[in-house]
Design a protein around this motif. Structure first.
Motif: not given
Length: 133
Positions: A29-34, A41-43
């Motif tokens: 959920m939070a990979s887009g913020a970082v 995409t991988a995360a």
């Protein structure tokens, strides 16, 4: 009575399992913020895989399995996820709305399958009353 070593091993296993589940959810959920691009995409997909794997192991635990098999829990999952699937399909545009509705709809259908399976399963008393079965 369990030994101290068995209790400690069980506690550590459960702690790692639940930590992996929560870390997978957070990563998805939070990979887009970082992150951006391919790393994002991988995360996201790695987080989804980790949370699904840990969640499926958690669901096999006897207490969780018993809770998820209760008719009241299955009815809640069926109705809530069905309503959310319909709402997402009608309120969200594009692929995100369709994918969210499909995912929630699958959970709703899985709960409905559990309700139907529990209803059709013969009990020991019923099987004993029917000599031809």
């Amino acid at each position: 009575m369990k030994s101290l070593l068995t209790t400690a091993k069980s506690f550590i296993t459960n702690l790692l399992l639940w930590s992996s589940f929560i870390a997978g959810l957070v990563a998805s959920m939070a990979s887009g913020a970082v992150l951006d691009g391919t790393a994002k995409t991988a995360a996201t997909f790695t987080g989804i895989a980790v949370s699904l794997l840990a969640g499926s192991r958690i669901a096999k635990k006897p207490r969780i399995k018993a809770f998820l098999s209760k008719p009241s829990t299955l009815w809640f999952l069926f109705l809530f996820n069905g309503v959310v699937a319909a709402f997402c399909y009608l309120s969200m545009d594009g692929v995100k709305g369709i994918a969210t509705a499909a995912g929630m709809g699958l959970v709703s259908l899985g709960a409905a399958g559990g309700l139907l399976t529990a209803r059709r399963a013969p009990t020991a008393k019923t099987a004993a009353q029917e000599p031809w079965a």
